[in-house]
Scaffold this motif. Structure first.
Motif, PDB file in Angstrom:
ATOM      1  N   LEU A   1       0.839  -1.207   0.000  1.00  0.00           N
ATOM      2  CA  LEU A   1       0.000   0.000   0.000  1.00  0.00           C
ATOM      3  C   LEU A   1       0.872   1.255   0.000  1.00  0.00           C
ATOM      4  CD1 LEU A   1      -2.982  -0.990   2.365  1.00  0.00           C
ATOM      5  CD2 LEU A   1      -2.691  -1.408  -0.078  1.00  0.00           C
ATOM      6  N   GLU A   2       1.969   1.211   0.761  1.00  0.00           N
ATOM      7  CA  GLU A   2       2.903   2.361   0.740  1.00  0.00           C
ATOM      8  C   GLU A   2       3.486   2.534  -0.658  1.00  0.00           C
ATOM      9  OE1 GLU A   2       4.972   0.804   4.539  1.00  0.00           O
ATOM     10  OE2 GLU A   2       6.287   2.360   3.709  1.00  0.00           O
ATOM     11  N   THR A   3       3.832   1.389  -1.288  1.00  0.00           N
ATOM     12  CA  THR A   3       4.429   1.453  -2.624  1.00  0.00           C
ATOM     13  C   THR A   3       3.443   2.046  -3.620  1.00  0.00           C
ATOM     14  OG1 THR A   3       5.761  -0.473  -2.105  1.00  0.00           O
ATOM     15  CG2 THR A   3       5.557   0.067  -4.433  1.00  0.00           C
ATOM     16  N   ILE A   4       2.173   1.598  -3.551  1.00  0.00           N
ATOM     17  CA  ILE A   4       1.158   2.132  -4.480  1.00  0.00           C
ATOM     18  C   ILE A   4       0.996   3.644  -4.263  1.00  0.00           C
ATOM     19  CG2 ILE A   4      -1.338   2.102  -5.011  1.00  0.00           C
ATOM     20  CD1 ILE A   4      -1.264  -0.932  -4.419  1.00  0.00           C
ATOM     21  N   ASP A   5       1.010   4.046  -2.984  1.00  0.00           N
ATOM     22  CA  ASP A   5       0.868   5.474  -2.678  1.00  0.00           C
ATOM     23  C   ASP A   5       2.022   6.280  -3.298  1.00  0.00           C
ATOM     24  OD1 ASP A   5      -0.688   7.444  -1.455  1.00  0.00           O
ATOM     25  OD2 ASP A   5       0.776   7.601   0.177  1.00  0.00           O
ATOM     26  N   SER A   6       3.265   5.786  -3.125  1.00  0.00           N
ATOM     27  CA  SER A   6       4.410   6.514  -3.705  1.00  0.00           C
ATOM     28  C   SER A   6       4.288   6.556  -5.223  1.00  0.00           C
ATOM     29  CB  SER A   6       5.749   5.840  -3.394  1.00  0.00           C
ATOM     30  OG  SER A   6       5.825   5.489  -2.071  1.00  0.00           O
ATOM     31  N   LEU A   7       3.895   5.415  -5.822  1.00  0.00           N
ATOM     32  CA  LEU A   7       3.804   5.381  -7.283  1.00  0.00           C
ATOM     33  C   LEU A   7       2.739   6.355  -7.790  1.00  0.00           C
ATOM     34  CD1 LEU A   7       4.100   1.525  -7.907  1.00  0.00           C
ATOM     35  CD2 LEU A   7       5.829   3.269  -8.374  1.00  0.00           C
ATOM     36  N   SER A   8       1.648   6.461  -7.032  1.00  0.00           N
ATOM     37  CA  SER A   8       0.585   7.376  -7.494  1.00  0.00           C
ATOM     38  C   SER A   8       1.103   8.810  -7.471  1.00  0.00           C
ATOM     39  CB  SER A   8      -0.676   7.219  -6.646  1.00  0.00           C
ATOM     40  OG  SER A   8      -0.604   8.003  -5.481  1.00  0.00           O
ATOM     41  N   ARG A   9       1.944   9.113  -6.469  1.00  0.00           N
ATOM     42  CA  ARG A   9       2.496  10.486  -6.413  1.00  0.00           C
ATOM     43  C   ARG A   9       3.510  10.736  -7.527  1.00  0.00           C
ATOM     44  NH1 ARG A   9       4.711  10.460  -1.667  1.00  0.00           N
ATOM     45  NH2 ARG A   9       3.535   8.901  -0.516  1.00  0.00           N
ATOM     46  N   GLU A  10       4.080   9.633  -8.048  1.00  0.00           N
ATOM     47  CA  GLU A  10       5.009   9.773  -9.189  1.00  0.00           C
ATOM     48  C   GLU A  10       4.255   9.791 -10.519  1.00  0.00           C
ATOM     49  OE1 GLU A  10       7.738   6.473  -8.855  1.00  0.00           O
ATOM     50  OE2 GLU A  10       8.184   7.034  -6.783  1.00  0.00           O
ATOM     51  N   GLY A  11       2.933   9.654 -10.463  1.00  0.00           N
ATOM     52  CA  GLY A  11       2.131   9.727 -11.696  1.00  0.00           C
ATOM     53  C   GLY A  11       1.894   8.375 -12.374  1.00  0.00           C
ATOM     54  N   VAL A  12       2.250   7.273 -11.715  1.00  0.00           N
ATOM     55  CA  VAL A  12       2.014   5.950 -12.322  1.00  0.00           C
ATOM     56  C   VAL A  12       0.513   5.665 -12.299  1.00  0.00           C
ATOM     57  CG1 VAL A  12       2.423   3.470 -12.053  1.00  0.00           C
ATOM     58  CG2 VAL A  12       4.299   5.092 -11.695  1.00  0.00           C
ATOM     59  N   LYS A  13      -0.014   5.173 -13.421  1.00  0.00           N
ATOM     60  CA  LYS A  13      -1.470   4.945 -13.528  1.00  0.00           C
ATOM     61  C   LYS A  13      -1.836   3.461 -13.603  1.00  0.00           C
ATOM     62  CE  LYS A  13      -3.118   9.151 -13.710  1.00  0.00           C
ATOM     63  NZ  LYS A  13      -3.370   9.524 -12.340  1.00  0.00           N
ATOM     64  N   ASN A  14      -0.890   2.637 -14.077  1.00  0.00           N
ATOM     65  CA  ASN A  14      -1.201   1.220 -14.305  1.00  0.00           C
ATOM     66  C   ASN A  14      -0.205   0.320 -13.596  1.00  0.00           C
ATOM     67  OD1 ASN A  14      -3.380   1.601 -16.336  1.00  0.00           O
ATOM     68  ND2 ASN A  14      -1.692   2.620 -17.416  1.00  0.00           N
ATOM     69  N   VAL A  15      -0.724  -0.538 -12.721  1.00  0.00           N
ATOM     70  CA  VAL A  15       0.162  -1.416 -11.946  1.00  0.00           C
ATOM     71  C   VAL A  15      -0.296  -2.860 -12.130  1.00  0.00           C
ATOM     72  CG1 VAL A  15       0.874  -2.038  -9.614  1.00  0.00           C
ATOM     73  CG2 VAL A  15       0.632   0.349 -10.221  1.00  0.00           C
ATOM     74  N   PHE A  16       0.680  -3.742 -12.348  1.00  0.00           N
ATOM     75  CA  PHE A  16       0.372  -5.161 -12.490  1.00  0.00           C
ATOM     76  C   PHE A  16       1.111  -5.918 -11.381  1.00  0.00           C
ATOM     77  CE2 PHE A  16       1.126  -9.397 -14.304  1.00  0.00           C
ATOM     78  CZ  PHE A  16      -0.188  -9.764 -14.521  1.00  0.00           C
ATOM     79  N   VAL A  17       0.372  -6.601 -10.521  1.00  0.00           N
ATOM     80  CA  VAL A  17       0.999  -7.249  -9.364  1.00  0.00           C
ATOM     81  C   VAL A  17       1.233  -8.724  -9.632  1.00  0.00           C
ATOM     82  CG1 VAL A  17       0.916  -7.606  -6.873  1.00  0.00           C
ATOM     83  CG2 VAL A  17      -0.332  -5.724  -7.875  1.00  0.00           C
ATOM     84  N   ALA A  18       2.449  -9.170  -9.349  1.00  0.00           N
ATOM     85  CA  ALA A  18       2.798 -10.595  -9.484  1.00  0.00           C
ATOM     86  C   ALA A  18       3.360 -11.073  -8.144  1.00  0.00           C
ATOM     87  CB  ALA A  18       3.824 -10.776 -10.598  1.00  0.00           C
ATOM     88  N   PRO A  19       2.513 -11.698  -7.300  1.00  0.00           N
ATOM     89  CA  PRO A  19       3.001 -12.166  -5.991  1.00  0.00           C
ATOM     90  C   PRO A  19       3.785 -13.477  -6.141  1.00  0.00           C
ATOM     91  CG  PRO A  19       0.633 -12.581  -6.202  1.00  0.00           C
ATOM     92  CD  PRO A  19       1.070 -11.918  -7.475  1.00  0.00           C
ATOM     93  N   VAL A  20       5.086 -13.352  -6.408  1.00  0.00           N
ATOM     94  CA  VAL A  20       5.893 -14.534  -6.775  1.00  0.00           C
ATOM     95  C   VAL A  20       6.243 -15.440  -5.587  1.00  0.00           C
ATOM     96  CG1 VAL A  20       6.881 -13.642  -8.927  1.00  0.00           C
ATOM     97  CG2 VAL A  20       7.972 -13.065  -6.745  1.00  0.00           C
ATOM     98  N   GLY A  21       5.936 -14.992  -4.363  1.00  0.00           N
ATOM     99  CA  GLY A  21       6.162 -15.861  -3.199  1.00  0.00           C
ATOM    100  C   GLY A  21       4.949 -16.736  -2.903  1.00  0.00           C
ATOM    101  N   PHE A  22       3.873 -16.514  -3.640  1.00  0.00           N
ATOM    102  CA  PHE A  22       2.650 -17.314  -3.484  1.00  0.00           C
ATOM    103  C   PHE A  22       2.384 -18.055  -4.791  1.00  0.00           C
ATOM    104  CE2 PHE A  22       1.098 -13.622  -0.672  1.00  0.00           C
ATOM    105  CZ  PHE A  22       1.404 -14.268   0.505  1.00  0.00           C
ATOM    106  N   VAL A  23       1.741 -19.196  -4.693  1.00  0.00           N
ATOM    107  CA  VAL A  23       1.437 -19.936  -5.918  1.00  0.00           C
ATOM    108  C   VAL A  23      -0.066 -20.175  -6.107  1.00  0.00           C
ATOM    109  CG1 VAL A  23       3.690 -21.071  -6.011  1.00  0.00           C
ATOM    110  CG2 VAL A  23       1.818 -22.161  -4.748  1.00  0.00           C
ATOM    111  N   SER A  24      -0.857 -19.948  -5.049  1.00  0.00           N
ATOM    112  CA  SER A  24      -2.262 -20.362  -5.097  1.00  0.00           C
ATOM    113  C   SER A  24      -3.232 -19.200  -4.892  1.00  0.00           C
ATOM    114  CB  SER A  24      -2.535 -21.383  -3.981  1.00  0.00           C
ATOM    115  OG  SER A  24      -1.588 -22.423  -4.030  1.00  0.00           O
ATOM    116  N   ASP A  25      -4.476 -19.458  -5.269  1.00  0.00           N
ATOM    117  CA  ASP A  25      -5.546 -18.513  -4.948  1.00  0.00           C
ATOM    118  C   ASP A  25      -5.898 -18.696  -3.483  1.00  0.00           C
ATOM    119  OD1 ASP A  25      -6.260 -17.230  -7.440  1.00  0.00           O
ATOM    120  OD2 ASP A  25      -6.861 -19.217  -8.126  1.00  0.00           O
TER     121      ASP A  25
END
Ligand code: FEC
Length: 300
Positions: A225-249
């Motif tokens: 959430l902190e990372t998304i907040d910083s990115l929004s302040r940098e003007g990033v509009k599109n984020v794609f999350v890949a949780p590579v430490g997890f494998v399942s739903d």
């Protein structure tokens, strides 16, 4: 071996108490967790059936690679039945003398995989079973290829905006003290992320932590959430999350990312999408099966 989930809503308290090493949660903590399950499951716990399907798929893959009947898969969960000790006892009851253990999560930490392995070894010893424990397989080519394909396919969902997507690799946070312990977890996660980014041809990516516990001690950050907040302040509009430490739903993906992080991003005018989880993906199964066959050699 895998993390485990409650069987139903009534099982949440016992499950949470087990995670907290026998200390029952307060009424408030229990309500907080129950409401998260309520928002994703409506009475059905996806991780339960999912883990069963993964065990069946791994069994089929081992049969294909090593010949039918050569290996038999048993399931042991960290925080729910059948517990790790139940799985090892079931092997002993079937007369198994040699075993390989593997955890569904690909990266090693003394606080995650290390805990599974310790319990499996202790129980195996009691039954006279020789156990070869796999610690990690975070750079297996089949794993990296499976993840890279899913990252590419996921970015395509952004259509015209696909060139302006930032990829956020993530994993479950752990208490910060693991850094002083020289635990390999953060580095292995970065290695997986780097290899996936390279294979998927991604240059704009970052790593971030997620799902930190509320224990009063400091956990690894920055949190997503902190990372998304910083990115929004940098003007990033599109984020794609890949949780590579997890494998399942499971909860940490279906709630923490799909509900909480997505809403947080939307409030900042950002679009957040997430990778399709591996679950019983055939390449992921091959990565585990090949790692198992490699580890079994030491038992010879
Ligand atoms: O869908 C489900 O029912 C289960 C989802 C689930 C997965 C998972 C994976 C990991 N955890 C790891 C570490 C910790 C530490 C604590 C902790 C607490 C929880 C709680 C729930 C929970 N975890 Fe989990 N974890 C999952 C679910 N986890 C629920 C309790 C409430 C909360 O904090 O949200 C803190 C324990 C303490 O209080 O001392 C530490 C790690 C992984 C990834 C590796 C693995 O899968 O083993 C590391 C899935």
């Amino acid at each position: 071996m895998s993390y485990g989930t409650p069987e139903n809503m009534e099982g949440i308290e016992a499950y949470y108490t087990h995670i907290r090493r026998g200390h029952p949660p307060t009424a408030e903590q229990l309500e907080d967790l129950t409401s998260r399950y309520r928002s994703i499951v409506g009475g059905v716990f996806p991780l339960r059936a999912n883990t069963n399907r993964q065990v069946e798929a791994l069994q089929r893959t081992l049969d294909e690679l090593a010949g039918e009947g050569r290996y038999k898969c048993y399931q042991g969960l960290k925080h729910a039945a059948p517990f790790i000790e139940d799985g090892v006892a079931a092997m002993a009851a079937d007369g198994i003398k040699e075993a390989v253990s593997i955890v569904l999560t690909p990266q090693y930490s003394s606080m995650s995989v290390g805990g599974y392995v310790k319990r499996a070894k202790e129980e195996a010893e009691k039954h006279g079973i020789r156990l070869a424990a796999i610690e990690s397989y975070h750079l297996h080519p089949e794993l990296i290829s499976a993840l890279a394909k899913r990252v590419k396919a996921g970015i395509d969902r952004f259509g015209e905006d696909r060139e302006n997507v930032l990829v956020l690799f993530s994993a479950h946070s752990l208490p910060e003290k693991i850094v002083e312990m020289k635990d390999p977890y953060p580095e292995q996660l970065l290695e997986t992320s780097r290899a996936v980014a390279e294979q998927a041809g991604i240059s704009r990516w970052q790593f971030t932590w997620q799902s930190a516990g509320q224990t009063g001690q400091k956990w690894l950050g920055p949190d997503i959430l902190e990372t998304i907040d910083s990115l929004s302040r940098e003007g990033v509009k599109n984020v794609f999350v890949a949780p590579v430490g997890f494998v399942s739903d499971h909860l940490e993906v279906l709630y923490d990312l799909d509900i909480e992080a997505r809403k947080f991003a939307a409030e900042r005018g950002m679009r957040l999408e997430r990778i399709e989880m591996l679950n019983n993906d055939s390449q992921y199964m091959k990565a585990m099966a090949e790692t198992i066959l490699g580890a079994a050699v030491v038992l010879k």
